[in-house]
Design a protein around this motif. Structure first.
Motif, PDB file in Angstrom:
ATOM      1  N   UNK A   1      -0.106  14.734  -8.761  1.00  0.00           N
ATOM      2  CA  UNK A   1      -1.314  14.284  -8.061  1.00  0.00           C
ATOM      3  C   UNK A   1      -2.552  14.339  -8.946  1.00  0.00           C
ATOM      4  N   UNK A   2      -2.716  15.411  -9.703  1.00  0.00           N
ATOM      5  CA  UNK A   2      -3.940  15.563 -10.501  1.00  0.00           C
ATOM      6  C   UNK A   2      -4.064  14.449 -11.551  1.00  0.00           C
ATOM      7  N   UNK A   3      -3.034  14.201 -12.396  1.00  0.00           N
ATOM      8  CA  UNK A   3      -3.201  13.108 -13.361  1.00  0.00           C
ATOM      9  C   UNK A   3      -3.292  11.732 -12.688  1.00  0.00           C
ATOM     10  N   UNK A   4      -2.559  11.548 -11.584  1.00  0.00           N
ATOM     11  CA  UNK A   4      -2.627  10.253 -10.898  1.00  0.00           C
ATOM     12  C   UNK A   4      -4.019  10.027 -10.305  1.00  0.00           C
ATOM     13  N   UNK A   5      -4.588  11.059  -9.704  1.00  0.00           N
ATOM     14  CA  UNK A   5      -5.934  10.924  -9.131  1.00  0.00           C
ATOM     15  C   UNK A   5      -6.966  10.696 -10.229  1.00  0.00           C
ATOM     16  N   UNK A   6      -6.839  11.416 -11.341  1.00  0.00           N
ATOM     17  CA  UNK A   6      -7.762  11.202 -12.466  1.00  0.00           C
ATOM     18  C   UNK A   6      -7.622   9.786 -12.999  1.00  0.00           C
TER      19      UNK A   6
ATOM     20  N   UNK B   1      -4.874   5.165  -6.313  1.00  0.00           N
ATOM     21  CA  UNK B   1      -5.454   6.222  -5.483  1.00  0.00           C
ATOM     22  C   UNK B   1      -4.797   6.308  -4.117  1.00  0.00           C
ATOM     23  N   UNK B   2      -4.554   5.181  -3.480  1.00  0.00           N
ATOM     24  CA  UNK B   2      -3.921   5.173  -2.160  1.00  0.00           C
ATOM     25  C   UNK B   2      -2.486   5.702  -2.232  1.00  0.00           C
ATOM     26  N   UNK B   3      -1.741   5.285  -3.255  1.00  0.00           N
ATOM     27  CA  UNK B   3      -0.364   5.763  -3.412  1.00  0.00           C
ATOM     28  C   UNK B   3      -0.362   7.260  -3.725  1.00  0.00           C
ATOM     29  N   UNK B   4      -1.339   7.716  -4.477  1.00  0.00           N
ATOM     30  CA  UNK B   4      -1.448   9.141  -4.802  1.00  0.00           C
ATOM     31  C   UNK B   4      -1.708   9.969  -3.542  1.00  0.00           C
ATOM     32  N   UNK B   5      -2.593   9.512  -2.681  1.00  0.00           N
ATOM     33  CA  UNK B   5      -2.865  10.220  -1.424  1.00  0.00           C
ATOM     34  C   UNK B   5      -1.591  10.259  -0.579  1.00  0.00           C
ATOM     35  N   UNK B   6      -0.869   9.164  -0.513  1.00  0.00           N
ATOM     36  CA  UNK B   6       0.382   9.129   0.239  1.00  0.00           C
ATOM     37  C   UNK B   6       1.387  10.138  -0.323  1.00  0.00           C
TER      38      UNK B   6
END
Length: 183
Positions: free
Chosen positions: A115-120, A166-171
């Motif tokens: 999540x952290x690298x994907x959100x960044x 971002x949307x896929x990361x939240x999911x």
């Protein structure tokens, strides 16, 4: 004779249940991410091969040095590989490392490690491509009218890359976050 049943010790964690599958919209968003990056990579590869790709004869600067060609090839491949990583947020290999991976194969992926690298990445991509719609407001004297249209059309979808990621990361986070159990 009665056998003694072994009880798990407090140091032996119970196996965590598998997270639910990714929602259909998240799977489609991850797949779309890989597709919106592809045209720009192909456009760059055409330039590496010597095609002006929409530039005028005076505006096209061929990539004559091996370093310049390597840079464009690496950029195209890196962008596509990064986009493909989005699929890991909706596939089982994003939850459990495939067994063929040395040392860590078979282990669960800690949600925050993804999540952290994907959100960044989502934030960075959103910032990088936010100005792309302004492409149409600036003159591009080094491009033909058709080339300007082509480049604008193939680069505009990159505005969606960050928000989709971002949307896929939240999911992914919602599906894989640790649940608090009452013991």
């Amino acid at each position: 004779m009665r056998t003694r049943q072994e009880r798990p010790t407090d140091s032996t964690p119970a196996p965590l249940p598998s997270p639910p599958p990714a929602p259909r919209w998240a799977v489609r968003a991850a797949q779309l991410t890989t597709l919106i990056v592809l045209p720009t990579g192909l456009w760059r590869l055409a330039m590496v091969c010597g095609f002006p790709s929409g530039y005028t004869a005076a505006g096209f600067v061929p990539f004559e040095t091996p370093g310049a060609k390597l840079w464009m090839l690496a950029l195209s491949v890196a962008c596509e590989l990064l986009a493909l990583l989005t699929l890991g947020l909706v596939r089982p290999w994003g939850e459990t490392v495939p067994r063929w991976v040395p040392v860590i194969g078979g282990r669960r992926v800690r949600p925050l490690a993804a999540v952290v690298p994907a959100a960044a990445g989502a934030l960075a991509l959103t910032a990088i491509w936010a100005a792309m719609p302004l492409w149409w407001t600036y003159p591009h004297a080094d491009m033909t009218p058709a080339g300007r249209l082509l480049v604008g059309v193939i680069y505009q979808p990159l505005v969606l890359w960050g928000p989709l990621l971002g949307a896929v990361t939240v999911s992914y986070y919602r599906r894989t976050r640790p649940t608090h159990r009452e013991d």
